[in-house]
Design a protein around this motif. Structure first.
Motif, PDB file in Angstrom:
ATOM      1  N   CYS A  13       0.855  -1.184   0.000  1.00  0.00           N
ATOM      2  CA  CYS A  13       0.000   0.000   0.000  1.00  0.00           C
ATOM      3  C   CYS A  13       0.892   1.234   0.000  1.00  0.00           C
ATOM      4  O   CYS A  13       1.795   1.347   0.820  1.00  0.00           O
ATOM      5  N   CYS A  16       1.160   3.354   3.148  1.00  0.00           N
ATOM      6  CA  CYS A  16       1.418   2.606   4.369  1.00  0.00           C
ATOM      7  C   CYS A  16       2.912   2.561   4.652  1.00  0.00           C
ATOM      8  O   CYS A  16       3.713   2.372   3.749  1.00  0.00           O
ATOM      9  N   CYS A  38      -5.341  -2.845   3.792  1.00  0.00           N
ATOM     10  CA  CYS A  38      -4.408  -2.426   2.752  1.00  0.00           C
ATOM     11  C   CYS A  38      -4.570  -3.293   1.505  1.00  0.00           C
ATOM     12  O   CYS A  38      -4.576  -2.799   0.384  1.00  0.00           O
ATOM     13  N   HIS A  42      -8.340  -0.294   0.848  1.00  0.00           N
ATOM     14  CA  HIS A  42      -9.104   0.606   1.731  1.00  0.00           C
ATOM     15  C   HIS A  42     -10.424   1.003   1.092  1.00  0.00           C
ATOM     16  O   HIS A  42     -10.798   2.165   1.092  1.00  0.00           O
ATOM     17  N   CYS A  55      -2.319   5.587   6.492  1.00  0.00           N
ATOM     18  CA  CYS A  55      -2.982   5.166   5.260  1.00  0.00           C
ATOM     19  C   CYS A  55      -4.429   4.775   5.528  1.00  0.00           C
ATOM     20  O   CYS A  55      -4.747   4.143   6.516  1.00  0.00           O
TER      21      CYS A  55
HETATM   22 ZN   LIG Z   1      -2.777   0.888   3.560  1.00  0.00          ZN
END
Ligand SMILES: [Zn+2]
Ligand SMILES: [Zn+2]
Ligand SMILES: [Zn+2]
Length: 57
Positions: A13, A16, A38, A42, A55
């Motif tokens: 991600c 992230c 992730c 999302h 994130c």
């Molecule tokens: Zn994420």
């Protein structure tokens, strides 16, 4: 004896910052993610539950 040989990967991600053990990562489409949120991109705008990680799609 301490043989720590764990492969760590960053969550795929983009936003992230989490790094996870490859063996514990959630794999989706050949990429490794830190969690289901992730991995799912999302879609529910649910955040990563890890502290310090912003994130959420
Ligand atoms: Zn994420
Ligand atoms: Zn995260
Ligand atoms: Zn993640």
């Amino acid at each position: 004896m301490s043989s720590v040989d764990v492969e760590m990967v960053k969550c795929a991600c983009q936003d992230c910052v989490c790094v996870v053990q490859l063996s514990k990562a959630v794999s989706r489409d050949g990429k490794a993610y830190c969690c289901d949120e992730c991995a799912d991109g999302h879609k529910d705008h649910a955040g990563c539950e890890h502290a310090g990680c912003a994130c959420h799609g």
